[in-house]
Write a protein that holds these residues in place. Structure first.
Motif, PDB file in Angstrom:
ATOM      1  N   TYR A  16       0.851  -1.026  -0.119  1.00  0.00           N
ATOM      2  CA  TYR A  16       0.075   0.139  -0.095  1.00  0.00           C
ATOM      3  C   TYR A  16       0.716   1.316   0.044  1.00  0.00           C
ATOM      4  O   TYR A  16       0.509   2.422   0.406  1.00  0.00           O
ATOM      5  CB  TYR A  16      -1.054   0.023   1.345  1.00  0.00           C
ATOM      6  N   ARG A  17       2.223   1.039  -0.261  1.00  0.00           N
ATOM      7  CA  ARG A  17       3.032   2.132   0.081  1.00  0.00           C
ATOM      8  C   ARG A  17       2.828   3.610  -0.706  1.00  0.00           C
ATOM      9  O   ARG A  17       3.111   4.612  -0.322  1.00  0.00           O
ATOM     10  CB  ARG A  17       4.525   1.888  -0.103  1.00  0.00           C
ATOM     11  N   THR A  18       2.148   3.373  -1.799  1.00  0.00           N
ATOM     12  CA  THR A  18       1.901   4.728  -2.823  1.00  0.00           C
ATOM     13  C   THR A  18       0.484   5.149  -2.678  1.00  0.00           C
ATOM     14  O   THR A  18       0.106   6.098  -3.167  1.00  0.00           O
ATOM     15  CB  THR A  18       2.134   4.355  -4.134  1.00  0.00           C
ATOM     16  N   LYS A  19      -0.192   4.399  -1.650  1.00  0.00           N
ATOM     17  CA  LYS A  19      -1.618   5.015  -1.638  1.00  0.00           C
ATOM     18  C   LYS A  19      -1.747   6.089  -0.836  1.00  0.00           C
ATOM     19  O   LYS A  19      -0.851   6.350   0.075  1.00  0.00           O
ATOM     20  CB  LYS A  19      -2.451   3.728  -0.713  1.00  0.00           C
ATOM     21  N   ASP A  20      -2.989   6.887  -1.085  1.00  0.00           N
ATOM     22  CA  ASP A  20      -3.212   7.944  -0.268  1.00  0.00           C
ATOM     23  C   ASP A  20      -4.017   7.592   1.063  1.00  0.00           C
ATOM     24  O   ASP A  20      -4.953   6.688   0.870  1.00  0.00           O
ATOM     25  CB  ASP A  20      -3.464   9.227  -1.137  1.00  0.00           C
ATOM     26  N   PRO A  21      -3.972   8.497   2.067  1.00  0.00           N
ATOM     27  CA  PRO A  21      -4.825   8.282   3.100  1.00  0.00           C
ATOM     28  C   PRO A  21      -6.347   7.793   2.739  1.00  0.00           C
ATOM     29  O   PRO A  21      -6.991   7.073   3.345  1.00  0.00           O
ATOM     30  CB  PRO A  21      -4.491   9.286   4.105  1.00  0.00           C
ATOM     31  N   SER A  22      -7.005   8.496   2.059  1.00  0.00           N
ATOM     32  CA  SER A  22      -8.394   8.477   1.873  1.00  0.00           C
ATOM     33  C   SER A  22      -8.522   7.013   1.315  1.00  0.00           C
ATOM     34  O   SER A  22      -9.665   6.760   1.219  1.00  0.00           O
ATOM     35  CB  SER A  22      -9.015   9.450   0.722  1.00  0.00           C
ATOM     36  N   GLN A  23      -7.557   6.189   0.861  1.00  0.00           N
ATOM     37  CA  GLN A  23      -7.688   4.973   0.247  1.00  0.00           C
ATOM     38  C   GLN A  23      -7.725   3.919   1.215  1.00  0.00           C
ATOM     39  O   GLN A  23      -7.841   2.779   0.956  1.00  0.00           O
ATOM     40  CB  GLN A  23      -7.001   4.732  -0.969  1.00  0.00           C
ATOM     41  N   LEU A  24      -7.649   4.153   2.443  1.00  0.00           N
ATOM     42  CA  LEU A  24      -7.247   3.451   3.454  1.00  0.00           C
ATOM     43  C   LEU A  24      -8.374   3.230   4.698  1.00  0.00           C
ATOM     44  O   LEU A  24      -8.993   4.409   4.931  1.00  0.00           O
ATOM     45  CB  LEU A  24      -5.793   3.565   4.304  1.00  0.00           C
ATOM     46  N   SER A  25      -8.702   2.044   5.296  1.00  0.00           N
ATOM     47  CA  SER A  25      -9.269   2.029   6.298  1.00  0.00           C
ATOM     48  C   SER A  25      -8.635   2.570   7.651  1.00  0.00           C
ATOM     49  O   SER A  25      -7.585   2.693   7.782  1.00  0.00           O
ATOM     50  CB  SER A  25     -10.148   0.548   6.474  1.00  0.00           C
ATOM     51  N   GLY A  26      -9.557   2.582   8.677  1.00  0.00           N
ATOM     52  CA  GLY A  26      -8.907   3.127   9.715  1.00  0.00           C
ATOM     53  C   GLY A  26      -7.719   2.157  10.503  1.00  0.00           C
ATOM     54  O   GLY A  26      -6.706   2.724  10.945  1.00  0.00           O
ATOM     55  N   GLY A  27      -8.136   0.728  10.426  1.00  0.00           N
ATOM     56  CA  GLY A  27      -6.988  -0.099  10.675  1.00  0.00           C
ATOM     57  C   GLY A  27      -5.572  -0.067  10.052  1.00  0.00           C
ATOM     58  O   GLY A  27      -4.609  -0.091  10.585  1.00  0.00           O
ATOM     59  N   GLN A  28      -5.931   0.362   8.697  1.00  0.00           N
ATOM     60  CA  GLN A  28      -4.655   0.364   7.860  1.00  0.00           C
ATOM     61  C   GLN A  28      -3.977   1.693   8.243  1.00  0.00           C
ATOM     62  O   GLN A  28      -2.791   1.681   8.071  1.00  0.00           O
ATOM     63  CB  GLN A  28      -5.237   0.269   6.188  1.00  0.00           C
ATOM     64  N   LYS A  29      -4.412   2.799   8.405  1.00  0.00           N
ATOM     65  CA  LYS A  29      -3.877   4.110   9.014  1.00  0.00           C
ATOM     66  C   LYS A  29      -3.240   3.680  10.134  1.00  0.00           C
ATOM     67  O   LYS A  29      -2.216   4.245  10.465  1.00  0.00           O
ATOM     68  CB  LYS A  29      -5.170   5.040   8.942  1.00  0.00           C
ATOM     69  N   GLN A  30      -3.878   2.930  11.163  1.00  0.00           N
ATOM     70  CA  GLN A  30      -3.202   2.760  12.277  1.00  0.00           C
ATOM     71  C   GLN A  30      -1.931   1.937  12.212  1.00  0.00           C
ATOM     72  O   GLN A  30      -0.841   2.245  12.920  1.00  0.00           O
ATOM     73  CB  GLN A  30      -3.832   2.371  13.423  1.00  0.00           C
ATOM     74  N   ARG A  31      -1.889   1.136  11.343  1.00  0.00           N
ATOM     75  CA  ARG A  31      -0.583   0.338  10.740  1.00  0.00           C
ATOM     76  C   ARG A  31       0.236   1.307  10.102  1.00  0.00           C
ATOM     77  O   ARG A  31       1.526   1.075  10.586  1.00  0.00           O
ATOM     78  CB  ARG A  31      -1.192  -0.886   9.631  1.00  0.00           C
ATOM     79  N   VAL A  32      -0.322   2.354   9.382  1.00  0.00           N
ATOM     80  CA  VAL A  32       0.800   3.083   8.698  1.00  0.00           C
ATOM     81  C   VAL A  32       1.475   3.802  10.021  1.00  0.00           C
ATOM     82  O   VAL A  32       2.712   4.217  10.098  1.00  0.00           O
ATOM     83  CB  VAL A  32       0.221   4.185   7.904  1.00  0.00           C
ATOM     84  N   ALA A  33       0.699   4.329  11.058  1.00  0.00           N
ATOM     85  CA  ALA A  33       1.291   5.173  12.046  1.00  0.00           C
ATOM     86  C   ALA A  33       2.253   4.100  12.931  1.00  0.00           C
ATOM     87  O   ALA A  33       3.320   4.707  13.253  1.00  0.00           O
ATOM     88  CB  ALA A  33      -0.050   5.720  13.099  1.00  0.00           C
ATOM     89  N   LEU A  34       1.816   2.949  12.984  1.00  0.00           N
ATOM     90  CA  LEU A  34       2.875   2.180  13.636  1.00  0.00           C
ATOM     91  C   LEU A  34       4.170   1.970  12.884  1.00  0.00           C
ATOM     92  O   LEU A  34       5.190   1.778  13.603  1.00  0.00           O
ATOM     93  CB  LEU A  34       2.007   0.762  13.929  1.00  0.00           C
ATOM     94  N   ALA A  35       4.102   1.920  11.608  1.00  0.00           N
ATOM     95  CA  ALA A  35       5.007   1.673  10.699  1.00  0.00           C
ATOM     96  C   ALA A  35       5.972   3.030  11.209  1.00  0.00           C
ATOM     97  O   ALA A  35       7.391   2.694  10.907  1.00  0.00           O
ATOM     98  CB  ALA A  35       4.716   1.680   9.399  1.00  0.00           C
ATOM     99  N   GLY A  36       5.392   4.261  10.944  1.00  0.00           N
ATOM    100  CA  GLY A  36       6.098   5.358  11.271  1.00  0.00           C
ATOM    101  C   GLY A  36       6.905   5.697  12.512  1.00  0.00           C
ATOM    102  O   GLY A  36       7.989   5.966  12.630  1.00  0.00           O
ATOM    103  N   VAL A  37       6.549   4.708  13.543  1.00  0.00           N
ATOM    104  CA  VAL A  37       7.255   4.708  14.731  1.00  0.00           C
ATOM    105  C   VAL A  37       8.257   3.508  14.727  1.00  0.00           C
ATOM    106  O   VAL A  37       9.474   3.957  15.083  1.00  0.00           O
ATOM    107  CB  VAL A  37       6.181   4.257  15.860  1.00  0.00           C
ATOM    108  N   LEU A  38       7.838   2.783  14.220  1.00  0.00           N
ATOM    109  CA  LEU A  38       8.950   1.451  13.809  1.00  0.00           C
ATOM    110  C   LEU A  38      10.077   2.055  13.162  1.00  0.00           C
ATOM    111  O   LEU A  38      11.171   1.567  13.304  1.00  0.00           O
ATOM    112  CB  LEU A  38       8.393   0.314  13.281  1.00  0.00           C
TER     113      LEU A  38
END
Lengths: 271, 285, 267
Positions: free
Chosen positions: A135-157
């Motif tokens: 999903y790396r090139t997707k924009d936030p409007s294309q993601l579900s809430g859970g996927q956005k939180q995964r991205v936030a988690l990746a940002g921390v990792l």
């Protein structure tokens, strides 16, 4: 590496309005070891979110001190210490800063002035860890809430932190995505040996953590392994499996009378 | 009040972006006084289905009827407003629609728009406040000064104050702590039972479905994939797997035990009580 | 809002889409500047054909570009008309008070019309073929020298990209609040102006509250992630310059040459 705990919270107090005698947190102390995971539980108004803001240096304690790796967290050390920790907040939308998944994961790295080549590999690695690489090139409007939180988690990792904090990060997710992101988190924790603090009111999250810290109206009620906490605090609503075990014991079934996690209960029942 | 969808199609429009057929030929009937759960993944068309119910979204084809009122693609403003008075709609995070200076004004906003008299409004405000479990001392306060749980209750009071025959709820417990969520849902169920209303609840949490709802409607890609009783759906594991929906906690635990022992329980357990009874009878042995 | 084409991105895979945002931005700005130096019909014919060629290369239908002009067409016609009426010289066809219609005037009017249309077409090409965020990066890159003068270029670029990022959210939020209030019996677009203004309160206030809340939460996130205004930071988004980008700029030089030649030889 020494034996000292990764995080030491020493006797911190905080109030939002210093003209009033209402403390959001009073005299809280606890330690967290490397690789340990802790769930901070308490109802609304227990001060648990204030704790998250203090730990990340968004607020400063009125009394007491917080040490990360032996260094006191203050205005001067804040920036340096934040390289070692990351936080995921509650609202999936409001923490997505950039216009695409990979840009968002890179945001923290850009601020640390990390060269491009290294950023590229760290971003990809972090996205692989949370299963969001495709999903790396997707924009936030294309993601579900859970996927956005995964991205936030990746940002921390991507920051390769020693401590990760989750401030009610999973409560807005539906149970299925919550369970799956918690499972991802557990896998990551065992792979990377990172410490985790999750602030939550979700009882079913508890079984994913080594120990619990219970807060009530700004005060520490107790800290211990889930088994100890639920044994001592009968008023605290336990996870579903433990509720069921208590029910069964009350109804006269021959079960050991101490706290059991879901898998323990299933094992015992099936003996 | 009975609700009918007759081969309804609808598009979704946000600013310049238009998605075709987010509701893709739905026909269904929700009988009077039923409490129905609507479940499905994000983007399955649940919110569009809700909006069709009170004319916030007009069908591109087919018609929706609520009692004797019918909405089709040329929905007239007058009919729409009648429908909206009948159908109370609690959106997700309804506290985000609060705006008035006082709680009282905010709750009275709906009834005022729908043309209730002054005396009626005072009475409706008091009544709905009681129904959501708040006390009158909150009325003069600013809604922005309240706690999250209180705001949610005030927002719900503002909807039920118009005395709707149909109540539509989009995850009314989202973001609240477990106790707060349970209180709200229990209160909504009581309201349903005492007012003979028809209630529709969108939720992701299967525990809510088994605890509060009679029927369940599963949506996928703009279509209704199944519409049946809650027990009927959860008794059919194949269908659950096919639809990709989760399990309520008791059933999830039951399945874990079954997997472990290789023996299937005689009954499907939807509540803690049922699972306890089955275990006491030795279903796992 | 639905008909506004200028400023929107139109995803496609074309040679123009693939050009570097900096090249496109510089070329577009240069092209617009160049338009003001053309004073011969043949020159306009050349740049006009060039523009049509570029539009063709975007693989976007002509009707989309036409739509982009439509909301502005009256303004353009008005401006062109004024030039016609107030420019004298050459053969005079009609004269009435201060107004004249002359051959010179007609040419000038036509040039003005062409100039506006071409400006709109070429800007539309730029925004239709470039992601807003790439455009932001390009602006950031081009403004870089100003950083030495103490201008917070990075802050500005980040601000721009965050605004772009939140437009869909804001639209969504507006729609939600409007729906929620409609469900509570508000009928928008009815009543006197004062009544209509009053109906905006239940929308604007909640939107304001949620935007403030959002801004606060985002500030926290940026703070925790060590974003600091004015600090040097690296960029994950890399703009890459290809040969095709150099060629695009060289074409601008070529176009300039054509314009100069036409201007001096065809007097």
């Amino acid at each position: 590496m020494t034996d000292q705990p990764l995080l030491s919270v020493c006797d911190i107090s905080f109030r939002y309005d210093i003209t009033q005698d209402v403390y959001a947190l009073s005299a809280i102390s606890f330690d967290l070891n490397r690789g340990e995971s802790l769930a901070v539980i308490g109802d609304n108004g227990s001060g648990k979110s204030t704790l998250a803001r203090l730990l990340t240096g968004l607020l400063s304690p009125e009394k007491g001190a917080i040490y990360l790796d032996g260094v006191e967290l203050n205005e001067g050390s804040k920036k340096m210490l934040r390289r070692q920790m990351g936080i995921v907040f509650q609202n999936p939308d409001n923490q997505f800063i950039a216009t695409s998944v990979e840009d968002d994961v890179a945001f923290g790295l850009e601020n640390l002035n990390i060269p491009y080549e290294q950023m590229r590999s760290r971003v990809d690695e972090a996205l692989e860890l949370v299963d969001m690489y495709e999903y790396r090139t997707k924009d936030p409007s294309q993601l579900s809430g859970g996927q956005k939180q995964r991205v936030a988690l990746a940002g921390v990792l991507a920051l390769k932190p020693e401590l990760m904090i989750f401030d009610e990060a999973f409560v807005m997710l539906d149970p299925m995505s919550r369970r799956s992101i918690l499972e991802t988190l557990r896998r990551i924790q065992s792979e990377l040996n990172v410490s985790i603090i999750s602030i939550t009111h979700d009882r079913d999250e508890i079984e994913f953590f080594d120990s619990l810290l219970v807060l009530n109206q700004g005060e520490r009620v107790m800290r211990g392994k889930p088994a100890e906490v639920f044994k001592q605090m009968s008023s605290l609503k336990p996870p579903f499996a433990e509720q069921l075990r208590r029910d069964l014991v009350d109804a006269g079934m021959d079960l050991p009378d101490y706290y059991m996690s879901e898998s323990e209960l299933v094992d015992t029942l099936c003996k | 009040m009975q609700i009918n969808f007759n081969r309804v199609y609808a598009d979704y429009q946000l600013g310049p972006i238009r998605s075709k057929n987010v509701v893709d030929g739905i026909s269904l009937e929700l009988a009077k006084n039923t409490f129905t759960a609507v479940v499905g993944h994000t983007g399955a068309g649940k919110s569009s289905l809700l909006k069709l119910l009170n004319g916030l979204l007009l069908p591109t084809d087919g018609e929706v009827s609520v009692g004797d009122l019918t909405i089709d693609k040329n929905g007239k403003k007058k009919t729409l407003n009648k429908v909206r008075k009948r159908v109370g709609m609690v959106f997700q995070f309804p506290e985000r629609q609060l705006f008035a200076e006082t709680v009282e004004q905010d709750i009275a906003f709906g009834p005022k728009n729908f043309g209730f008299s002054k005396e009626e409004i005072t009475q409706l405000v008091d009544q709905s406040l009681k129904q959501v479990g708040l006390t009158p001392d909150i009325l003069p306060k600013s809604p922005f000064s309240l706690s999250g749980g209180q705001k949610r209750r005030v927002a719900i009071a503002g909807i039920i104050a118009t005395k709707p025959d149909v109540l539509v709820l989009d995850e009314p417990g989202a973001g609240l702590d477990p106790e707060g969520k349970q209180e709200i849902l229990a209160m909504l169920r009581t309201l349903h039972d005492t007012h003979d209303s028809t209630t529709i609840l969108v939720t992701h949490d299967m525990n809510d479905v088994v605890t509060y709802c009679d029927n369940v409607l599963v949506m996928e890609k703009g279509q209704v994939t199944t519409h049946q009783t809650v027990r009927g759906l959860f008794s059919n594991q194949n269908e659950i797997d096919r639809l990709g929906i989760g399990l309520p906690e008791p059933l999830r635990l039951q399945r874990l035990i079954e997997e472990h022992t290789g023996r299937v329980f005689p009954h499907v357990c939807l509540t803690q009580q049922e699972l306890k009874d089955q275990l006491l009878e030795g279903a796992h042995l | 809002m639905k008909s506004l084409i200028l400023g929107r991105y139109f995803p496609n895979d074309s040679i123009i889409h693939r050009l570097d945002a900096r090249a496109k931005l510089v070329a577009a700005l240069y092209f617009i500047g160049l338009l003001f130096f053309i004073d011969h019909g043949l020159g306009y014919l050349f740049v006009g054909l060039f523009t049509l060629g570029v539009m063709y290369l975007t693989k976007i239908r002509l009707s989309v570009f036409i739509k982009g002009v439509r909301p502005l067409i009256f303004l353009i016609l008005f401006a062109a008309m004024m030039r016609v009426l107030f420019t004298g010289g050459g053969e005079v066809f009609v004269s009435w008070g201060p107004f004249t219609i002359s051959s010179q005037g007609l040419w000038v009017g036509l040039f003005t019309f062409m100039r506006f249309i071409l400006i709109i077409f070429i800007s539309t090409v730029l925004t239709l073929s470039t992601k807003p965020v790439d455009l932001t990066d390009a602006i950031n890159a081009l403004l870089k020298p100003l950083r030495k003068l103490g201008v917070p270029v990075d802050d500005f670029a980040l601000m721009l990209s965050i605004s772009l990022r939140f437009i869909p959210n804001l639209l969504d939020e507006t729609q939600r609040v409007m729906d929620a209030q409609r469900a509570r019996g508000v009928i928008f677009g009815e009543g006197t102006i004062v009544e209509q203004m009053k109906k905006l309160v239940p929308i604007v206030l909640p939107l304001f509250a949620s935007s403030l809340n959002r801004a606060e939460e985002m500030a926290d996130v940026m703070d925790v992630k060590n974003y600091q205004s004015g600090e040097k930071r690296t960029h994950f988004r890399q703009l890459t310059w290809h040969t095709s980008d150099s060629i695009a700029l060289l074409m601008m030089v070529g176009l300039t040459a054509v314009v100069i030649v036409v201007n001096y030889t065809m007097v």
